[in-house]
Motif scaffolding. Structure first.
Motif, mmCIF file in Angstrom:
data_model
loop_
_atom_site.group_PDB
_atom_site.id
_atom_site.type_symbol
_atom_site.label_atom_id
_atom_site.label_comp_id
_atom_site.label_asym_id
_atom_site.label_seq_id
_atom_site.Cartn_x
_atom_site.Cartn_y
_atom_site.Cartn_z
ATOM 1 N N TYR A 119 -32.844 -14.271 2.076
ATOM 2 C CA TYR A 119 -32.536 -14.474 0.659
ATOM 3 C C TYR A 119 -31.798 -13.247 0.136
ATOM 4 O O TYR A 119 -31.731 -12.217 0.801
ATOM 5 N N ASP A 120 -31.265 -13.343 -1.076
ATOM 6 C CA ASP A 120 -30.530 -12.229 -1.687
ATOM 7 C C ASP A 120 -31.514 -11.294 -2.373
ATOM 8 O O ASP A 120 -32.002 -11.584 -3.462
ATOM 9 N N THR A 122 -22.360 -12.409 6.906
ATOM 10 C CA THR A 122 -22.702 -11.823 5.614
ATOM 11 C C THR A 122 -22.244 -12.748 4.492
ATOM 12 O O THR A 122 -22.948 -12.929 3.498
ATOM 13 N N ARG A 123 -21.087 -13.345 4.665
ATOM 14 C CA ARG A 123 -20.542 -14.257 3.644
ATOM 15 C C ARG A 123 -21.485 -15.435 3.409
ATOM 16 O O ARG A 123 -21.769 -15.798 2.269
ATOM 17 N N ARG A 124 -21.968 -16.040 4.474
ATOM 18 C CA ARG A 124 -22.867 -17.185 4.301
ATOM 19 C C ARG A 124 -24.191 -16.745 3.678
ATOM 20 O O ARG A 124 -24.745 -17.426 2.817
ATOM 21 N N ALA A 125 -24.711 -15.595 4.095
ATOM 22 C CA ALA A 125 -25.976 -15.104 3.539
ATOM 23 C C ALA A 125 -25.841 -14.781 2.055
ATOM 24 O O ALA A 125 -26.811 -14.885 1.308
ATOM 25 N N ALA A 126 -24.639 -14.404 1.612
ATOM 26 C CA ALA A 126 -24.412 -14.134 0.188
ATOM 27 C C ALA A 126 -24.288 -15.426 -0.608
ATOM 28 O O ALA A 126 -24.537 -15.442 -1.810
ATOM 29 N N TYR A 127 -23.911 -16.509 0.060
ATOM 30 C CA TYR A 127 -23.655 -17.796 -0.593
ATOM 31 C C TYR A 127 -24.916 -18.616 -0.833
ATOM 32 O O TYR A 127 -25.025 -19.324 -1.826
ATOM 33 N N GLU A 128 -25.891 -18.522 0.094
ATOM 34 C CA GLU A 128 -27.066 -19.380 0.005
ATOM 35 C C GLU A 128 -28.243 -18.795 0.772
ATOM 36 O O GLU A 128 -28.060 -17.986 1.677
ATOM 37 N N ALA A 129 -29.439 -19.211 0.378
ATOM 38 C CA ALA A 129 -30.629 -18.861 1.144
ATOM 39 C C ALA A 129 -30.514 -19.548 2.498
ATOM 40 O O ALA A 129 -29.934 -20.623 2.621
ATOM 41 N N LEU A 130 -31.064 -18.912 3.519
ATOM 42 C CA LEU A 130 -30.951 -19.444 4.872
ATOM 43 C C LEU A 130 -32.323 -19.534 5.531
ATOM 44 O O LEU A 130 -33.159 -18.643 5.364
#
Length: 130
Positions: free
Chosen positions: A9-10, A48-56
């Motif tokens: 999460y962010d 990093t881009r995907r992790a910034a876009y949404e919770a995983l």
């Protein structure tokens, strides 16, 4: 090898952190929880881009679920009533509705309670799938 799923999460987002605190208290998910800023993203197979876009939600075998489906997996990890809700969120049409709600919240998380300017999605952030 990982033995349990990982929720990424962010950690810079106050809304995300507050939401996760509620999930930990009420749902008690069965997973490792790590802020994207401290997560071994390469090891997890995400950018990093995907992790910034949404919770995983990353399974022990490396399967990655993002956004509403990450939330559905978190709910399912607990079982019981939460598990039923998580299962429902994985089925159409609830899956489609959950995706729309997740994207709406994600785009506006800086405006929600606990949110700050740091919560805003980066310009150009998108679902870079890796």
């Amino acid at each position: 090898m990982r033995t349990q799923p990982v929720l990424v999460y962010d950690g810079d987002c106050g809304f995300c952190t507050a939401s996760l605190a509620l999930a930990r208290k009420w749902i008690e998910p069965r997973c490792e929880v790590v802020a994207q800023q401290h997560a071994p993203l390469d090891e997890l197979g995400v950018t990093t881009r995907r992790a910034a876009y949404e919770a995983l939600w990353v399974t022990p075998d490396g399967t990655v679920y993002g956004g509403a489906q990450a939330v559905a997996r978190l709910l399912s990890s607990r079982g019981g009533g939460w598990g039923v809700l998580g299962a429902l969120l994985r089925l159409p049409p609830m899956r489609w509705i959950a995706h729309g709600v997740y994207r709406l919240v994600a785009r506006n998380r800086h405006r929600l309670p606990g949110g700050t300017a740091a919560c805003a999605l980066p310009v150009g952030a998108g679902p870079d799938r890796r």
